[in-house]
Design a protein around this motif. Sequence first.
Motif, short mmCIF file in Angstrom:
data_model
loop_
_atom_site.label_atom_id
_atom_site.label_comp_id
_atom_site.label_asym_id
_atom_site.label_seq_id
_atom_site.Cartn_x
_atom_site.Cartn_y
_atom_site.Cartn_z
N SER A 10 0.85 -1.19 0.00
CA SER A 10 0.00 0.00 0.00
C SER A 10 0.88 1.24 0.00
O SER A 10 2.02 1.21 0.48
CB SER A 10 -0.92 0.03 1.23
OG SER A 10 -1.85 -1.03 1.16
N LYS A 11 0.35 2.30 -0.60
CA LYS A 11 1.06 3.58 -0.59
C LYS A 11 0.07 4.69 -0.26
O LYS A 11 -0.96 4.84 -0.92
CB LYS A 11 1.67 3.86 -1.98
CG LYS A 11 2.32 5.23 -2.11
CD LYS A 11 3.60 5.35 -1.29
CE LYS A 11 4.29 6.68 -1.54
NZ LYS A 11 5.53 6.80 -0.73
N ASN A 22 -3.18 -2.41 -1.01
CA ASN A 22 -2.97 -3.84 -0.81
C ASN A 22 -2.70 -4.59 -2.13
O ASN A 22 -3.37 -5.58 -2.43
CB ASN A 22 -4.19 -4.42 -0.10
CG ASN A 22 -3.83 -5.68 0.67
OD1 ASN A 22 -2.69 -5.84 1.12
ND2 ASN A 22 -4.78 -6.57 0.80
N VAL A 23 -1.72 -4.10 -2.87
CA VAL A 23 -1.41 -4.68 -4.18
C VAL A 23 -0.43 -5.85 -4.02
O VAL A 23 0.63 -5.71 -3.41
CB VAL A 23 -0.79 -3.60 -5.10
CG1 VAL A 23 -0.18 -4.24 -6.34
CG2 VAL A 23 -1.83 -2.56 -5.47
N SER A 24 -0.81 -7.00 -4.59
CA SER A 24 0.11 -8.14 -4.69
C SER A 24 0.27 -8.47 -6.16
O SER A 24 -0.71 -8.46 -6.92
CB SER A 24 -0.41 -9.35 -3.93
OG SER A 24 -0.39 -9.06 -2.54
N PHE A 25 1.50 -8.73 -6.56
CA PHE A 25 1.80 -8.81 -8.00
C PHE A 25 3.14 -9.50 -8.18
O PHE A 25 4.01 -9.39 -7.32
CB PHE A 25 1.87 -7.37 -8.54
CG PHE A 25 2.44 -7.24 -9.93
CD1 PHE A 25 1.63 -7.40 -11.04
CD2 PHE A 25 3.79 -6.94 -10.13
CE1 PHE A 25 2.15 -7.28 -12.33
CE2 PHE A 25 4.32 -6.82 -11.41
CZ PHE A 25 3.49 -6.97 -12.50
N SER A 58 3.32 0.34 3.34
CA SER A 58 3.34 -0.98 3.98
C SER A 58 3.42 -2.04 2.89
O SER A 58 3.08 -1.78 1.74
CB SER A 58 2.10 -1.18 4.85
OG SER A 58 0.94 -1.13 4.05
N GLY A 59 3.89 -3.22 3.29
CA GLY A 59 4.02 -4.32 2.34
C GLY A 59 5.48 -4.62 2.06
O GLY A 59 6.37 -4.00 2.64
N GLU A 60 5.71 -5.59 1.16
CA GLU A 60 7.07 -6.05 0.89
C GLU A 60 7.36 -6.09 -0.60
O GLU A 60 6.48 -6.42 -1.40
CB GLU A 60 7.26 -7.47 1.45
CG GLU A 60 7.20 -7.49 2.95
CD GLU A 60 7.48 -8.87 3.53
OE1 GLU A 60 7.33 -9.87 2.80
OE2 GLU A 60 7.85 -8.91 4.71
#
Length: 225
Positions: A10-11, A22-25, A58-60
């Motif tokens: 997320s940004k 909540n982007v997963s790619f 947040s996120g990786e």
Amino acid sequence: MKKIELKNVSKIYNGTVKALNNVSFSINQGEFIAVMGQSGSGKSTFLQIAGLLDKCTSGEIIINGENVSSFDNNKLANVRMKTLGFVFQAFHLNRHLRLYENIMVPMLINNEYKTKADMENKAQELIELVGLSHRKKHYPGQLSGGEQQRVAIARALANNPDFILADEPTGNLDSENELMIFEELRKLADSGKGVLVVSHNDAVTQYADKIYIMKDGVLKEKNEE
Ligand SMILES: Nc1ncnc2c1ncn2[C@@H]1O[C@H](COP(=O)(O)OP(=O)(O)OP(=O)(O)O)[C@@H](O)[C@H]1O
Ligand SMILES: [Mg+2]
């Protein structure tokens, strides 16, 4: 296997603007992926975070198996130099440098090039790849927009990246030139590079292996809509 992965990214800009939700790619080597979507939907934000040009809230982010989320700016710059090449809408060539010199610029920070002749040989190889070796001593202002963008693609390849990331690479081009640019990017994917293109341009769908749509910061694969 070379791969860029985003996990639950997320940004939020300035604590208020939620640009990615909540982007997963993931993108693998040899794949051409297009991300489309309306203006303001978060496409450039996505590309900049996947390209380590900006940090997520947040996120990786995992590049070739290495989690770079906690890397400092120096380590990120090093991963970027070795792994990623960028192409932008406005080409960003230096108008005071000849075309082959423009292609050499990213090599100056790469200590794998030991001599100037090494850099010139690589620049020659890359300008041939985009079909402009007969123009190599010209300046950017002497070229059409499409030709300038082909030089920018050659420059993006200067440090042998695994991935090419392009933000609206055909935004300043007419329809004939835009197809040439997408064809060039397709060739790179076929040669084993991962190619991630963010674009408004429907023509990209003919060239991409997968199409994603960004909407209000949410990313979905097109056939899942
Ligand atoms: N530096 C910033 N500070 C604050 N908000 C920003 C910043 N950059 C982008 N935004 C906001 O984040 C959202 C996504 O912007 P982004 O530039 O990623 O969209 P885009 O899909 O690339 O749009 P376009 O197609 O017009 O290029 C927008 O609401 C934008 O106003
Ligand atoms: Mg944009």
